[in-house]
Write a protein that holds these residues in place. Structure first.
Motif, PDB file in Angstrom:
ATOM      1  N   ALA A  42      -3.698   0.655  -8.711  1.00 37.40           N
ATOM      2  CA  ALA A  42      -2.306   0.613  -8.338  1.00 37.40           C
ATOM      3  C   ALA A  42      -1.262   1.501  -8.310  1.00 37.40           C
ATOM      4  O   ALA A  42      -0.525   1.933  -7.304  1.00 37.40           O
ATOM      5  CB  ALA A  42      -1.258  -0.981  -9.447  1.00 37.40           C
ATOM      6  N   ALA A  43      -1.421   1.984  -9.834  1.00 40.15           N
ATOM      7  CA  ALA A  43      -0.637   4.064  -9.889  1.00 40.15           C
ATOM      8  C   ALA A  43      -0.998   4.586  -9.370  1.00 40.15           C
ATOM      9  O   ALA A  43      -0.476   5.119  -8.609  1.00 40.15           O
ATOM     10  CB  ALA A  43      -1.926   4.410 -11.076  1.00 40.15           C
ATOM     11  N   ASP A  44      -2.454   4.840  -8.444  1.00 42.98           N
ATOM     12  CA  ASP A  44      -3.023   5.524  -7.470  1.00 42.98           C
ATOM     13  C   ASP A  44      -1.911   5.575  -6.073  1.00 42.98           C
ATOM     14  O   ASP A  44      -1.817   5.917  -4.964  1.00 42.98           O
ATOM     15  CB  ASP A  44      -4.189   6.130  -6.878  1.00 42.98           C
ATOM     16  N   TYR A  45      -2.039   3.519  -6.082  1.00 44.79           N
ATOM     17  CA  TYR A  45      -1.423   4.047  -4.549  1.00 44.79           C
ATOM     18  C   TYR A  45       0.364   3.721  -4.735  1.00 44.79           C
ATOM     19  O   TYR A  45       0.864   4.300  -3.644  1.00 44.79           O
ATOM     20  CB  TYR A  45      -1.786   2.141  -4.145  1.00 44.79           C
ATOM     21  N   PHE A  46       1.026   3.482  -5.850  1.00 44.54           N
ATOM     22  CA  PHE A  46       1.981   4.323  -5.784  1.00 44.54           C
ATOM     23  C   PHE A  46       2.752   5.571  -5.907  1.00 44.54           C
ATOM     24  O   PHE A  46       3.465   6.149  -5.493  1.00 44.54           O
ATOM     25  CB  PHE A  46       2.624   3.906  -7.588  1.00 44.54           C
ATOM     26  N   ASN A  57      -0.010  -4.062   0.310  1.00 46.92           N
ATOM     27  CA  ASN A  57       0.733  -4.453   1.296  1.00 46.92           C
ATOM     28  C   ASN A  57       1.223  -3.560   1.473  1.00 46.92           C
ATOM     29  O   ASN A  57       3.111  -2.971   1.633  1.00 46.92           O
ATOM     30  CB  ASN A  57       0.708  -5.567   1.386  1.00 46.92           C
ATOM     31  N   TYR A  58       2.482  -3.360  -0.335  1.00 48.84           N
ATOM     32  CA  TYR A  58       3.602  -2.272  -0.003  1.00 48.84           C
ATOM     33  C   TYR A  58       3.448  -1.522   0.444  1.00 48.84           C
ATOM     34  O   TYR A  58       4.476  -0.355   0.727  1.00 48.84           O
ATOM     35  CB  TYR A  58       4.342  -3.057  -2.171  1.00 48.84           C
ATOM     36  N   SER A  59       2.256  -0.433  -0.429  1.00 48.28           N
ATOM     37  CA  SER A  59       2.325   1.257  -0.135  1.00 48.28           C
ATOM     38  C   SER A  59       1.348   1.766   1.223  1.00 48.28           C
ATOM     39  O   SER A  59       2.304   2.936   1.402  1.00 48.28           O
ATOM     40  CB  SER A  59       1.586   1.479  -1.507  1.00 48.28           C
ATOM     41  N   LEU A  60       0.704   0.500   1.795  1.00 49.93           N
ATOM     42  CA  LEU A  60       0.769   0.870   3.038  1.00 49.93           C
ATOM     43  C   LEU A  60       1.481   1.986   3.558  1.00 49.93           C
ATOM     44  O   LEU A  60       0.964   3.297   4.555  1.00 49.93           O
ATOM     45  CB  LEU A  60      -0.682  -0.022   3.950  1.00 49.93           C
ATOM     46  N   PRO A  61       2.558   1.399   4.727  1.00 49.26           N
ATOM     47  CA  PRO A  61       3.415   1.811   5.250  1.00 49.26           C
ATOM     48  C   PRO A  61       3.969   2.590   4.804  1.00 49.26           C
ATOM     49  O   PRO A  61       3.803   4.115   5.394  1.00 49.26           O
ATOM     50  CB  PRO A  61       4.396   0.423   5.075  1.00 49.26           C
ATOM     51  N   LYS A  62       4.612   2.821   3.167  1.00 44.92           N
ATOM     52  CA  LYS A  62       4.835   4.237   3.086  1.00 44.92           C
ATOM     53  C   LYS A  62       4.303   5.573   3.217  1.00 44.92           C
ATOM     54  O   LYS A  62       4.444   6.924   3.185  1.00 44.92           O
ATOM     55  CB  LYS A  62       5.515   3.555   1.885  1.00 44.92           C
ATOM     56  N   ILE A  63       2.763   4.714   2.979  1.00 45.68           N
ATOM     57  CA  ILE A  63       1.801   5.826   2.916  1.00 45.68           C
ATOM     58  C   ILE A  63       1.554   6.349   4.029  1.00 45.68           C
ATOM     59  O   ILE A  63       1.582   8.238   4.617  1.00 45.68           O
ATOM     60  CB  ILE A  63       0.550   5.780   2.190  1.00 45.68           C
ATOM     61  N   GLU A  64       1.599   5.584   5.028  1.00 37.83           N
ATOM     62  CA  GLU A  64       1.379   6.222   6.280  1.00 37.83           C
ATOM     63  C   GLU A  64       2.262   6.759   6.792  1.00 37.83           C
ATOM     64  O   GLU A  64       2.432   7.764   7.643  1.00 37.83           O
ATOM     65  CB  GLU A  64       1.048   4.836   7.344  1.00 37.83           C
TER      66      GLU A  64
END
Lengths: 200, 202
Positions: free
Chosen positions: B79-83, A37-44
Protein backbone atom coordinates in the motif's frame (compact mmCIF):
# COMPACT_ATOMS: atom_id res chain seq x y z
CA UNK A 1 -13.62 -45.14 12.40
CA UNK A 2 -13.53 -43.15 9.21
CA UNK A 3 -15.83 -40.49 10.59
CA UNK A 4 -13.73 -40.18 13.69
CA UNK A 5 -10.61 -39.78 11.60
CA UNK A 6 -12.23 -37.07 9.48
CA UNK A 7 -13.43 -35.24 12.56
CA UNK A 8 -9.99 -35.29 14.11
CA UNK A 9 -8.51 -33.88 10.93
CA UNK A 10 -11.06 -31.06 10.67
CA UNK A 11 -10.55 -29.95 14.25
CA UNK A 12 -6.81 -30.38 14.07
CA UNK A 13 -4.28 -27.64 14.34
CA UNK A 14 -3.49 -28.03 10.68
CA UNK A 15 -6.92 -26.87 9.57
CA UNK A 16 -6.88 -24.02 12.07
CA UNK A 17 -3.55 -22.80 10.75
CA UNK A 18 -4.65 -23.05 7.14
CA UNK A 19 -7.91 -21.24 7.88
CA UNK A 20 -6.18 -18.43 9.78
CA UNK A 21 -3.60 -17.89 7.05
CA UNK A 22 -6.24 -18.14 4.34
CA UNK A 23 -8.45 -15.54 5.97
CA UNK A 24 -5.62 -13.07 6.58
CA UNK A 25 -4.29 -13.48 3.04
CA UNK A 26 -7.77 -13.10 1.56
CA UNK A 27 -8.49 -9.93 3.51
CA UNK A 28 -5.08 -8.48 2.63
CA UNK A 29 -5.66 -9.25 -1.03
CA UNK A 30 -9.06 -7.56 -0.95
CA UNK A 31 -7.58 -4.47 0.72
CA UNK A 32 -4.84 -4.30 -1.91
CA UNK A 33 -7.39 -4.34 -4.71
CA UNK A 34 -8.74 -1.05 -3.35
CA UNK A 35 -5.27 0.49 -3.06
CA UNK A 36 -4.42 -0.68 -6.56
CA UNK A 37 -7.59 0.72 -8.09
CA UNK A 38 -6.99 4.04 -6.38
CA UNK A 39 -3.38 4.44 -7.42
CA UNK A 40 -3.15 2.85 -10.87
CA UNK A 41 -4.64 5.75 -12.87
CA UNK A 42 -2.41 8.21 -10.97
CA UNK A 43 0.69 6.12 -11.61
CA UNK A 44 -0.12 5.96 -15.32
CA UNK A 45 -0.54 9.74 -15.45
CA UNK A 46 2.85 10.16 -13.73
CA UNK A 47 4.62 7.85 -16.17
CA UNK A 48 2.98 9.56 -19.15
CA UNK A 49 3.99 13.00 -17.84
CA UNK A 50 7.55 11.81 -17.34
CA UNK A 51 7.71 10.45 -20.89
CA UNK A 52 6.24 13.63 -22.32
CA UNK A 53 8.72 15.81 -20.47
CA UNK A 54 11.61 13.71 -21.80
CA UNK A 55 10.30 13.84 -25.38
CA UNK A 56 9.89 17.61 -25.14
CA UNK A 57 13.46 18.08 -24.07
CA UNK A 58 14.73 15.98 -27.01
CA UNK A 59 12.41 17.68 -29.54
CA UNK A 60 11.99 21.25 -28.23
CA UNK A 61 9.74 22.24 -31.15
CA UNK A 62 7.30 19.40 -30.55
CA UNK A 63 3.58 20.10 -30.56
CA UNK A 64 1.92 16.74 -30.71
CA UNK A 65 2.93 13.30 -29.54
CA UNK A 66 1.03 10.46 -31.15
CA UNK A 67 1.16 6.78 -30.20
CA UNK A 68 3.17 4.97 -32.84
CA UNK A 69 3.44 1.45 -34.23
CA UNK A 70 3.84 -0.15 -30.83
CA UNK A 71 3.40 0.57 -27.14
CA UNK A 72 6.12 2.97 -25.91
CA UNK A 73 6.95 4.15 -29.45
CA UNK A 74 5.70 7.63 -30.26
CA UNK A 75 5.42 9.76 -33.38
CA UNK A 76 6.51 13.33 -32.75
CA UNK A 77 4.80 16.04 -34.83
CA UNK A 78 5.36 19.80 -35.08
CA UNK A 79 2.81 22.61 -35.50
CA UNK A 80 2.26 21.85 -39.20
CA UNK A 81 1.75 18.14 -38.53
CA UNK A 82 5.14 17.43 -40.09
CA UNK A 83 6.84 14.48 -38.55
CA UNK A 84 9.89 15.48 -36.54
CA UNK A 85 10.93 11.96 -35.69
CA UNK A 86 10.18 9.08 -33.41
CA UNK A 87 10.62 8.79 -29.69
CA UNK A 88 10.64 5.50 -27.85
CA UNK A 89 11.45 3.87 -24.55
CA UNK A 90 14.60 1.77 -24.27
CA UNK A 91 15.42 -0.18 -21.14
CA UNK A 92 18.03 -2.63 -19.99
CA UNK A 93 20.22 -3.59 -17.06
CA UNK A 94 22.85 -1.11 -15.98
CA UNK A 95 25.50 -1.56 -13.33
CA UNK A 96 22.86 -1.55 -10.60
CA UNK A 97 19.25 -2.06 -11.52
CA UNK A 98 17.37 -1.00 -14.61
CA UNK A 99 18.19 1.99 -16.81
CA UNK A 100 15.27 3.49 -18.71
CA UNK A 101 15.82 5.96 -21.53
CA UNK A 102 13.57 7.96 -23.79
CA UNK A 103 15.30 8.08 -27.17
CA UNK A 104 14.63 10.39 -30.10
CA UNK A 105 15.53 9.61 -33.73
CA UNK A 106 14.97 11.32 -37.06
CA UNK A 107 11.98 10.24 -39.23
CA UNK A 108 14.19 8.02 -41.44
CA UNK A 109 15.88 6.51 -38.34
CA UNK A 110 19.23 7.57 -39.81
CA UNK A 111 20.20 10.18 -37.22
CA UNK A 112 19.90 10.20 -33.49
CA UNK A 113 18.28 13.25 -31.86
CA UNK A 114 19.40 12.43 -28.33
CA UNK A 115 18.14 10.66 -25.24
CA UNK A 116 16.95 11.39 -21.73
CA UNK A 117 17.47 9.13 -18.73
CA UNK A 118 14.16 8.72 -16.93
CA UNK A 119 15.26 6.02 -14.51
CA UNK A 120 18.64 4.78 -13.30
CA UNK A 121 20.34 3.73 -10.10
CA UNK A 122 23.91 4.02 -11.34
CA UNK A 123 26.77 4.90 -9.00
CA UNK A 124 26.95 8.64 -8.23
CA UNK A 125 30.06 10.18 -9.72
CA UNK A 126 30.66 7.25 -12.07
CA UNK A 127 27.77 5.50 -13.83
CA UNK A 128 25.40 8.34 -12.99
CA UNK A 129 27.41 10.46 -15.46
CA UNK A 130 25.23 8.93 -18.20
CA UNK A 131 22.71 11.62 -17.28
CA UNK A 132 25.15 14.50 -17.89
CA UNK A 133 25.15 16.66 -21.00
CA UNK A 134 28.78 15.77 -21.58
CA UNK A 135 27.96 12.12 -22.17
CA UNK A 136 24.52 12.55 -23.72
CA UNK A 137 25.73 15.33 -26.02
CA UNK A 138 27.84 12.81 -27.93
CA UNK A 139 24.66 11.12 -29.13
CA UNK A 140 23.11 14.29 -30.57
CA UNK A 141 23.09 14.06 -34.38
CA UNK A 142 24.99 10.76 -34.26
CA UNK A 143 24.62 8.83 -37.54
CA UNK A 144 22.84 5.51 -37.23
CA UNK A 145 23.88 3.88 -40.52
CA UNK A 146 26.30 1.80 -38.44
CA UNK A 147 25.63 0.36 -34.97
CA UNK A 148 26.87 2.68 -32.21
CA UNK A 149 30.20 1.68 -30.67
CA UNK A 150 32.07 2.99 -27.64
CA UNK A 151 35.79 3.60 -27.26
CA UNK A 152 37.68 3.83 -23.98
CA UNK A 153 40.17 6.49 -22.96
CA UNK A 154 40.55 8.06 -26.38
CA UNK A 155 38.67 10.39 -28.69
CA UNK A 156 36.29 8.64 -31.10
CA UNK A 157 37.79 8.23 -34.59
CA UNK A 158 34.73 7.00 -36.48
CA UNK A 159 31.46 8.92 -36.82
CA UNK A 160 29.46 6.15 -35.14
CA UNK A 161 31.67 6.01 -32.06
CA UNK A 162 31.25 7.66 -28.66
CA UNK A 163 33.62 7.89 -25.75
CA UNK A 164 32.74 5.73 -22.74
CA UNK A 165 32.71 7.29 -19.26
CA UNK A 166 36.02 6.71 -17.49
CA UNK A 167 35.52 4.17 -14.72
CA UNK A 168 31.98 3.36 -15.82
CA UNK A 169 32.36 1.19 -18.89
CA UNK A 170 29.53 -1.08 -17.80
CA UNK A 171 27.03 1.78 -17.63
CA UNK A 172 28.26 3.21 -20.94
CA UNK A 173 28.08 -0.18 -22.61
CA UNK A 174 24.59 -0.77 -21.20
CA UNK A 175 23.36 2.48 -22.75
CA UNK A 176 24.98 1.75 -26.12
CA UNK A 177 23.60 -1.81 -26.24
CA UNK A 178 20.12 -0.68 -25.26
CA UNK A 179 20.16 1.96 -27.97
CA UNK A 180 21.43 -0.38 -30.68
CA UNK A 181 18.96 -3.16 -30.04
CA UNK A 182 15.95 -0.88 -29.63
CA UNK A 183 16.84 1.29 -32.63
CA UNK A 184 17.11 -1.72 -34.92
CA UNK A 185 13.79 -3.00 -33.62
CA UNK A 186 12.09 0.37 -34.20
CA UNK A 187 13.58 0.56 -37.70
CA UNK A 188 12.30 -2.92 -38.49
CA UNK A 189 8.81 -2.10 -37.25
CA UNK A 190 8.68 1.13 -39.23
CA UNK A 191 9.89 -0.53 -42.44
CA UNK A 192 7.31 -3.26 -42.04
CA UNK A 193 4.61 -0.67 -41.59
CA UNK A 194 5.80 1.29 -44.63
CA UNK A 195 5.86 -1.87 -46.73
CA UNK A 196 2.31 -2.73 -45.67
CA UNK A 197 1.10 0.74 -46.53
CA UNK A 198 2.63 0.49 -49.99
CA UNK A 199 0.83 -2.78 -50.67
CA UNK A 200 -2.50 -1.13 -49.95
CA UNK B 1 3.16 4.63 27.53
CA UNK B 2 5.40 7.62 27.09
CA UNK B 3 8.24 5.25 28.01
CA UNK B 4 7.23 2.92 25.18
CA UNK B 5 7.51 5.86 22.84
CA UNK B 6 10.78 7.30 24.13
CA UNK B 7 12.78 4.09 24.18
CA UNK B 8 12.62 3.90 20.37
CA UNK B 9 14.13 7.35 20.08
CA UNK B 10 17.19 6.79 22.21
CA UNK B 11 17.82 3.82 24.48
CA UNK B 12 16.60 1.21 21.97
CA UNK B 13 17.05 3.25 18.80
CA UNK B 14 16.44 0.70 16.02
CA UNK B 15 19.39 1.76 13.88
CA UNK B 16 22.15 3.03 16.14
CA UNK B 17 21.56 0.78 19.15
CA UNK B 18 19.73 -2.32 17.94
CA UNK B 19 21.39 -2.13 14.49
CA UNK B 20 18.22 -3.30 12.73
CA UNK B 21 17.19 -2.37 9.21
CA UNK B 22 20.69 -1.36 8.15
CA UNK B 23 20.07 -2.23 4.49
CA UNK B 24 17.82 0.78 3.74
CA UNK B 25 19.91 2.84 6.17
CA UNK B 26 23.01 2.38 4.07
CA UNK B 27 21.32 2.36 0.69
CA UNK B 28 18.91 5.30 0.57
CA UNK B 29 20.57 7.92 2.78
CA UNK B 30 22.44 9.68 -0.03
CA UNK B 31 20.07 12.64 0.42
CA UNK B 32 18.24 13.86 3.53
CA UNK B 33 14.93 13.91 1.64
CA UNK B 34 15.25 10.23 0.69
CA UNK B 35 16.04 9.40 4.31
CA UNK B 36 12.95 11.29 5.44
CA UNK B 37 10.64 9.60 2.91
CA UNK B 38 12.05 6.15 3.62
CA UNK B 39 11.66 6.80 7.35
CA UNK B 40 8.05 7.93 6.99
CA UNK B 41 7.16 4.95 4.79
CA UNK B 42 8.71 2.59 7.33
CA UNK B 43 6.98 4.38 10.20
CA UNK B 44 3.61 3.98 8.46
CA UNK B 45 4.23 0.26 7.97
CA UNK B 46 5.49 -0.41 11.49
CA UNK B 47 2.57 1.45 13.13
CA UNK B 48 -0.13 -0.17 10.97
CA UNK B 49 1.26 -3.68 11.24
CA UNK B 50 1.92 -3.44 14.99
CA UNK B 51 -1.60 -2.22 15.68
CA UNK B 52 -3.18 -4.85 13.42
CA UNK B 53 -1.12 -7.64 14.92
CA UNK B 54 -1.87 -6.60 18.47
CA UNK B 55 -5.61 -6.60 17.64
CA UNK B 56 -5.61 -10.12 16.17
CA UNK B 57 -2.91 -11.59 18.40
CA UNK B 58 -5.34 -13.94 20.22
CA UNK B 59 -6.58 -15.46 16.96
CA UNK B 60 -3.15 -16.28 15.57
CA UNK B 61 -2.06 -19.93 15.84
CA UNK B 62 1.47 -19.95 17.24
CA UNK B 63 3.03 -22.10 14.55
CA UNK B 64 2.11 -19.84 11.63
CA UNK B 65 2.44 -16.47 13.35
CA UNK B 66 5.57 -15.43 11.44
CA UNK B 67 3.95 -16.23 8.10
CA UNK B 68 0.88 -14.28 9.16
CA UNK B 69 2.88 -11.27 10.36
CA UNK B 70 4.72 -11.25 7.06
CA UNK B 71 1.48 -11.23 5.06
CA UNK B 72 0.17 -8.31 7.14
CA UNK B 73 3.44 -6.39 6.79
CA UNK B 74 3.50 -7.05 3.04
CA UNK B 75 -0.01 -5.64 2.76
CA UNK B 76 0.98 -2.30 4.28
CA UNK B 77 4.28 -2.15 2.42
CA UNK B 78 2.55 -2.65 -0.92
CA UNK B 79 0.00 0.00 0.00
CA UNK B 80 2.80 2.43 0.90
CA UNK B 81 4.63 1.63 -2.33
CA UNK B 82 1.56 2.34 -4.48
CA UNK B 83 0.82 5.50 -2.52
CA UNK B 84 4.34 6.83 -3.15
CA UNK B 85 4.20 5.89 -6.82
CA UNK B 86 0.85 7.64 -7.21
CA UNK B 87 1.60 10.83 -5.29
CA UNK B 88 5.38 11.22 -4.98
CA UNK B 89 6.61 9.77 -8.24
CA UNK B 90 10.09 11.31 -8.15
CA UNK B 91 10.80 10.11 -4.62
CA UNK B 92 9.48 6.67 -5.44
CA UNK B 93 11.80 6.47 -8.45
CA UNK B 94 14.78 7.51 -6.32
CA UNK B 95 14.03 4.97 -3.59
CA UNK B 96 13.64 2.28 -6.23
CA UNK B 97 13.38 -1.27 -4.91
CA UNK B 98 13.97 -0.24 -1.29
CA UNK B 99 10.31 0.54 -0.64
CA UNK B 100 9.08 -2.98 -1.49
CA UNK B 101 12.05 -4.26 0.52
CA UNK B 102 10.59 -2.74 3.72
CA UNK B 103 8.82 -6.12 3.95
CA UNK B 104 12.07 -7.74 5.03
CA UNK B 105 13.15 -4.92 7.35
CA UNK B 106 13.71 -6.87 10.55
CA UNK B 107 12.76 -3.81 12.62
CA UNK B 108 9.11 -4.36 11.66
CA UNK B 109 8.95 -8.11 12.17
CA UNK B 110 10.98 -7.59 15.33
CA UNK B 111 8.40 -5.18 16.80
CA UNK B 112 5.56 -7.51 15.79
CA UNK B 113 7.20 -10.53 17.41
CA UNK B 114 8.76 -8.89 20.46
CA UNK B 115 6.12 -6.33 21.35
CA UNK B 116 2.83 -6.19 19.44
CA UNK B 117 2.07 -9.90 19.82
CA UNK B 118 2.40 -9.62 23.61
CA UNK B 119 0.99 -6.18 24.44
CA UNK B 120 -2.24 -4.24 24.07
CA UNK B 121 -3.20 -2.06 21.12
CA UNK B 122 -2.38 1.31 22.70
CA UNK B 123 1.02 0.32 24.00
CA UNK B 124 1.83 -1.35 20.67
CA UNK B 125 0.92 1.86 18.89
CA UNK B 126 3.22 3.98 21.03
CA UNK B 127 6.01 1.46 20.77
CA UNK B 128 5.73 1.33 16.98
CA UNK B 129 5.44 5.12 16.77
CA UNK B 130 8.60 5.56 18.84
CA UNK B 131 10.53 3.01 16.82
CA UNK B 132 9.37 4.56 13.56
CA UNK B 133 10.32 8.00 14.85
CA UNK B 134 13.76 6.78 15.95
CA UNK B 135 14.27 5.14 12.57
CA UNK B 136 13.20 8.28 10.70
CA UNK B 137 15.41 10.59 12.78
CA UNK B 138 18.38 8.28 12.29
CA UNK B 139 17.85 8.18 8.52
CA UNK B 140 17.53 11.97 8.35
CA UNK B 141 20.71 12.38 10.40
CA UNK B 142 22.63 10.00 8.13
CA UNK B 143 21.14 11.55 5.00
CA UNK B 144 21.95 15.10 6.13
CA UNK B 145 25.59 14.35 6.87
CA UNK B 146 26.05 12.51 3.59
CA UNK B 147 24.20 15.14 1.56
CA UNK B 148 26.13 18.05 3.10
CA UNK B 149 29.50 16.45 2.44
CA UNK B 150 28.59 14.61 -0.75
CA UNK B 151 26.64 17.33 -2.54
CA UNK B 152 27.03 20.48 -0.41
CA UNK B 153 23.28 20.75 0.12
CA UNK B 154 20.70 19.74 2.69
CA UNK B 155 17.14 18.93 1.58
CA UNK B 156 18.25 20.43 -1.73
CA UNK B 157 19.30 23.81 -0.25
CA UNK B 158 22.93 24.78 -0.68
CA UNK B 159 24.61 25.18 2.71
CA UNK B 160 28.29 24.91 1.83
CA UNK B 161 30.29 27.73 0.26
CA UNK B 162 30.19 28.17 -3.49
CA UNK B 163 33.36 26.38 -4.60
CA UNK B 164 33.07 23.61 -2.02
CA UNK B 165 34.63 20.41 -3.40
CA UNK B 166 32.07 17.65 -2.90
CA UNK B 167 33.25 14.41 -1.33
CA UNK B 168 31.90 11.92 -3.83
CA UNK B 169 32.79 9.07 -1.48
CA UNK B 170 30.03 10.21 0.89
CA UNK B 171 27.41 9.52 -1.78
CA UNK B 172 28.85 6.05 -2.37
CA UNK B 173 28.32 2.94 -0.19
CA UNK B 174 31.70 3.50 1.50
CA UNK B 175 30.47 6.87 2.76
CA UNK B 176 27.37 5.19 4.14
CA UNK B 177 29.46 2.80 6.20
CA UNK B 178 31.75 5.59 7.44
CA UNK B 179 28.81 7.77 8.50
CA UNK B 180 27.04 4.81 10.07
CA UNK B 181 30.10 3.79 12.08
CA UNK B 182 30.66 7.32 13.34
CA UNK B 183 27.03 7.65 14.42
CA UNK B 184 27.05 4.33 16.26
CA UNK B 185 30.25 5.42 18.02
CA UNK B 186 28.74 8.80 18.89
CA UNK B 187 25.68 7.10 20.38
CA UNK B 188 27.83 4.79 22.49
CA UNK B 189 29.98 7.70 23.67
CA UNK B 190 27.04 9.87 24.76
CA UNK B 191 25.38 6.89 26.39
CA UNK B 192 28.53 6.15 28.38
CA UNK B 193 28.71 9.77 29.57
CA UNK B 194 25.12 9.62 30.75
CA UNK B 195 25.77 6.39 32.65
CA UNK B 196 28.86 7.85 34.32
CA UNK B 197 26.92 10.94 35.38
CA UNK B 198 24.26 8.75 36.93
CA UNK B 199 26.84 6.70 38.81
CA UNK B 200 28.46 9.84 40.19
CA UNK B 201 25.14 11.07 41.50
CA UNK B 202 24.54 7.76 43.22
Amino acid sequence: MVLKAIRSIVTSNFVKMAAALGIVSGLSGAALVYVYNYSLPKIEVNIAADTERAIKSIFPEVLEIKPGVEKDIFEVLDTDKNILGYAFLAEGSGYQGVIKLIVGVSPDVETMKGFEVIESQETPGLGAEITTDKFRGQFKALGLAHAIEYVKGQKPTMPYQIEAITGATISSRAVVNMLNSKISRVRELLFKKAAEEQKI
Amino acid sequence: MIKDFLKGLWRENPIFVQVLGTCPTLAVTTKALFGLSMGLATMFVVICSSVTISIIKKLVPGQVRIAMFTVIIALFVTAADYFLKANFFEISKALGPYVPLIVVNCLILGRAEAFASKNGVLRSFWDAFGMGMGFTCALIAMGSVREILGAGTIFGFRVMWHDFTTWTVMALPAGAFITFGLFVGLFKMIDKRICEEKEKQV
